[in-house]
Design an enzyme around this catalytic site. Structure first.
Site, PDB file in Angstrom:
ATOM      1  N   LYS A  46      -6.768 -10.024   1.131  1.00  0.00           N
ATOM      2  CA  LYS A  46      -5.971 -10.623   0.050  1.00  0.00           C
ATOM      3  C   LYS A  46      -6.487 -12.015  -0.335  1.00  0.00           C
ATOM      4  CE  LYS A  46      -1.798  -7.969   1.170  1.00  0.00           C
ATOM      5  NZ  LYS A  46      -0.313  -8.042   1.391  1.00  0.00           N
ATOM      6  N   ARG A  97      -3.385 -10.251  10.934  1.00  0.00           N
ATOM      7  CA  ARG A  97      -2.371 -11.122  10.318  1.00  0.00           C
ATOM      8  C   ARG A  97      -2.024 -12.292  11.236  1.00  0.00           C
ATOM      9  NH1 ARG A  97       1.013  -6.176   7.437  1.00  0.00           N
ATOM     10  NH2 ARG A  97       0.094  -6.426   5.362  1.00  0.00           N
ATOM     11  N   ARG A 106      -3.016  -0.005  10.769  1.00  0.00           N
ATOM     12  CA  ARG A 106      -1.745  -0.755  10.764  1.00  0.00           C
ATOM     13  C   ARG A 106      -1.595  -1.514  12.090  1.00  0.00           C
ATOM     14  NH1 ARG A 106       1.265  -1.142   5.903  1.00  0.00           N
ATOM     15  NH2 ARG A 106       2.970  -1.686   7.296  1.00  0.00           N
ATOM     16  N   TYR A 139       1.505  -2.196  -6.844  1.00  0.00           N
ATOM     17  CA  TYR A 139       2.701  -2.414  -6.018  1.00  0.00           C
ATOM     18  C   TYR A 139       3.966  -1.891  -6.680  1.00  0.00           C
ATOM     19  CZ  TYR A 139       0.213  -5.214  -2.538  1.00  0.00           C
ATOM     20  OH  TYR A 139      -0.615  -5.634  -1.526  1.00  0.00           O
ATOM     21  N   PHE A 160      11.026  -9.932  -4.069  1.00  0.00           N
ATOM     22  CA  PHE A 160       9.762 -10.682  -3.993  1.00  0.00           C
ATOM     23  C   PHE A 160       8.674 -10.102  -4.900  1.00  0.00           C
ATOM     24  CE2 PHE A 160       9.932  -7.589  -0.484  1.00  0.00           C
ATOM     25  CZ  PHE A 160       8.783  -6.842  -0.742  1.00  0.00           C
ATOM     26  N   ASN A 204      -0.120 -12.637   3.444  1.00  0.00           N
ATOM     27  CA  ASN A 204      -0.383 -12.136   4.795  1.00  0.00           C
ATOM     28  C   ASN A 204      -1.782 -11.536   4.974  1.00  0.00           C
ATOM     29  OD1 ASN A 204       0.046  -9.779   3.429  1.00  0.00           O
ATOM     30  ND2 ASN A 204       1.838  -9.126   4.604  1.00  0.00           N
ATOM     31  N   THR A 227       4.055  -7.065   9.072  1.00  0.00           N
ATOM     32  CA  THR A 227       4.027  -7.645   7.725  1.00  0.00           C
ATOM     33  C   THR A 227       4.169  -9.163   7.775  1.00  0.00           C
ATOM     34  OG1 THR A 227       5.048  -5.622   6.892  1.00  0.00           O
ATOM     35  CG2 THR A 227       5.131  -7.549   5.452  1.00  0.00           C
ATOM     36  N   HIS A 287      -4.037  -5.978   3.393  1.00  0.00           N
ATOM     37  CA  HIS A 287      -3.243  -4.786   3.101  1.00  0.00           C
ATOM     38  C   HIS A 287      -3.774  -3.624   3.916  1.00  0.00           C
ATOM     39  CE1 HIS A 287      -1.218  -1.642   0.752  1.00  0.00           C
ATOM     40  NE2 HIS A 287      -2.359  -0.985   0.808  1.00  0.00           N
ATOM     41  N   GLU A 337      -4.451   4.817  -3.329  1.00  0.00           N
ATOM     42  CA  GLU A 337      -4.897   3.423  -3.414  1.00  0.00           C
ATOM     43  C   GLU A 337      -6.422   3.328  -3.512  1.00  0.00           C
ATOM     44  OE1 GLU A 337      -0.976   1.788  -0.998  1.00  0.00           O
ATOM     45  OE2 GLU A 337      -2.939   1.635  -0.039  1.00  0.00           O
TER      46      GLU A 337
END
Ligand code: DAT
Ligand code: MG
Length: 141
Positions: free
Chosen positions: A13, A106, A89, A53, A61, A116, A95, A119, A130
């Site tokens: 990100k 993260r 993950r 998203y 948010f 964060n 998250t 993704h 995606e």
């Protein structure tokens, strides 16, 4: 197409790109045994981020998320490993980086739940959707 269980999709990100951590994060991903199947340095428009998203569009948010995700370059990638979605993950952590396990991406690089650093797809089906958002079939090796 049938979802496959050995692929996932990721984005490094804008916060992690800005903090100079592209190389560190790719190194962590490869060291964890993921293979690169596709890789791209790009930037989302506001419209792209809204579309990517869209599942979160009713969340409070959402506006913040779209602004942040379109605020600078990202690195998009398709990764391969056994049980890729779950394994990835685990590698990226919770998250909210404050809740993320020690050693996770993260935990190491992210500052806040909104920014964060990375993704990771949450299902095989979403990984395919995606990946297709960023890559043509010819770009996934
Ligand atoms: P994840 O990225 O771990 O799959 P998610 O799908 O629930 O988490 O949310 C997508 C992104 O939205 C997340 O990476 C960062 C942002 N986000 C989630 N919860 C948030 C919150 N409470 N405040 C601000 N941003 C949030
Ligand atoms: Mg998610």
């Amino acid at each position: 197409m049938t979802p496959v269980t050995n692929r996932t999709f990721t984005m490094i990100k804008p916060d992690a790109v800005r903090s100079g951590n592209i190389g560190n994060i790719l190194q962590d991903i490869l060291a964890a045994g993921f293979q690169l199947k596709a890789l791209k340095y790009t930037q989302l428009s506001e419209q792209d981020a809204q579309k990517f998203y869209t599942v979160h569009k009713e969340r409070p948010f959402f506006g913040e998320l779209v602004d942040f995700m379109s605020s600078g370059p990202i690195v998009a990638a398709v990764l391969e490993k056994d049980d890729a979605v779950n394994a990835f993950r685990t590698l990226i952590g919770a998250t909210n980086p404050a809740d993320a396990a020690e050693g996770t991406i993260r935990k190491k690089y992210a500052q806040s739940v909104g920014e964060n650093s990375i993704h990771g797809s949450d299902s095989d089906e979403n990984a395919m959707i995606e990946a297709s958002f960023f890559f043509s079939g010819r770009e996934i090796l």
